[in-house]
Design a protein around this motif. Structure first.
Motif, PDB file in Angstrom:
ATOM      1  N   VAL A  77     -25.045  -6.065  16.055  1.00  0.00           N
ATOM      2  CA  VAL A  77     -26.200  -7.104  16.210  1.00  0.00           C
ATOM      3  C   VAL A  77     -27.264  -6.319  15.621  1.00  0.00           C
ATOM      4  N   LYS A  78     -27.869  -6.700  14.674  1.00  0.00           N
ATOM      5  CA  LYS A  78     -28.951  -6.630  14.425  1.00  0.00           C
ATOM      6  C   LYS A  78     -30.258  -7.844  14.647  1.00  0.00           C
TER       7      LYS A  78
ATOM      8  N   ASP B 143     -26.975 -12.574  15.299  1.00  0.00           N
ATOM      9  CA  ASP B 143     -25.427 -11.658  14.580  1.00  0.00           C
ATOM     10  C   ASP B 143     -25.036 -12.081  16.721  1.00  0.00           C
TER      11      ASP B 143
ATOM     12  N   LYS C  43     -20.721 -12.935  19.224  1.00  0.00           N
ATOM     13  CA  LYS C  43     -20.223 -12.048  19.537  1.00  0.00           C
ATOM     14  C   LYS C  43     -19.710 -11.731  21.464  1.00  0.00           C
TER      15      LYS C  43
END
Length: 316
Positions: free
Chosen positions: A122-123, A127, A131
């Motif tokens: 996760v940037k 992102d 997830k």
């Protein structure tokens, strides 16, 4: 001559009786904390240890709760005078019919954040699609995350929510989830670093969530005219200014009173929290309370946004 001597003697007796009379007892005030003592409570601890409550004729008892959910309810039931609580929680308490009002602020910015590992997948918020996100308390955290996701063009269904109870950092570090919502930016990031990792935080107020007070002082609405409350806030304000002016000396006072907190985690949290204390604890921002009420209503957490004066009336 004898008349003058008698007058002087009588005056001396009165003066002696006044000097020997016991001082008036300070007014007792019971304050329930939201959690165990930590740097978030620094103004309260410093006011206690520096004698600032005493200077305002208050005998303040600070009590850490066995159950973090209990303090507001105990105040509502008249079993304590003040509770440290959260602005978002106040709307739910008012909706429930609890006779509580905010009369001061301890921490005037959000502390909660969405946190991921810097070297993880996760940037950016975008992102998060596909997830997993760990959380502790459903409801508000769902609303915070949903708003943050929307700012990145995502929907709540784009992520999988997993209840990790209050083990946010351990769950993230162990790879059980890709991110966590509800982490305190002044604690969890340091906790992650001490475990040999680096975290990255995404702040709700930068992604569509209205700014709110993280920690507030609440009391029973029938006690709003109690003169002890103004004196309490005056002492807390003096303590806050002392902390800002003398952070190292204040830290020394804090850990002397709480030696078990003299470690890297709490020392770093102390530094990270200082700038977030309300410089004027009694100040009111009605617009902030209306805006966040509208946010709560838009997510179905409350049915009606009451006037700001219902949540945070002015002290008489």
């Amino acid at each position: 001559m004898f008349k003058n001597l008698a007058a002087r003697t009588g005056g001396l007796i009165v003066a002696l009786s006044l000097s020997l009379a016991p001082a008036a007892a300070a007014d007792k005030l019971t304050v329930l904390l939201d959690w165990y003592v930590n740097p978030d409570h620094a103004p309260l601890i410093i006011a206690q240890e520096k004698g600032l409550f005493k200077a305002h004729d208050l005998d303040v008892e600070l009590v850490a709760p066995a159950d973090p959910a209990a303090p507001p309810r105990l105040v509502a039931a008249g079993q304590a005078d003040v509770a440290v609580s959260y602005q978002p929680s106040l709307y739910l308490q008012v909706k429930e019919g609890l006779p509580l009002v905010r009369f001061g602020t301890l921490i005037s910015t959000p502390l909660t954040a969405l946190v991921a590992l810097k070297d993880g997948p996760v940037k950016s918020l975008a992102d998060l699609k596909g997830k997993t996100v760990g959380y502790s308390v459903a409801g508000l955290e769902d609303a915070l995350l949903g708003t943050m996701l929307a700012s990145a063009g995502l929907k709540p269904t784009d992520v999988t929510m997993i209840n990790v109870n209050f083990a946010l950092s351990p769950a993230l570090i162990a790879g059980k989830v890709d991110a966590v919502i509800g982490a305190y930016r002044n604690f969890e990031l340091t906790q992650i670093r001490l475990e040999g990792k680096e975290g990255v935080a995404f702040f709700p107020e930068e992604h569509g969530v209205p700014v709110f007070d993280e920690l507030i002082y609440v009391t029973h609405k029938d006690k709003l005219a109690d003169p002890r409350l103004k004196r309490f806030l005056a002492a807390v304000e003096e303590a806050t200014i002392y902390i800002l002016n003398h952070p190292e000396e204040a830290w020394g006072v804090f850990v002397k009173a709480n030696p078990k907190l003299d470690d890297e985690l709490n020392r770093t949290a102390w530094t990270d929290t200082l700038r977030r204390f309300a410089h004027a604890p009694a100040a009111r921002d009605e617009g902030r309370y209306v805006r966040f009420g509208e946010f709560m209503k838009s997510h179905g957490l409350i049915d009606t946004v009451e006037p700001a004066s219902v949540y945070t009336p002015a002290l008489p």
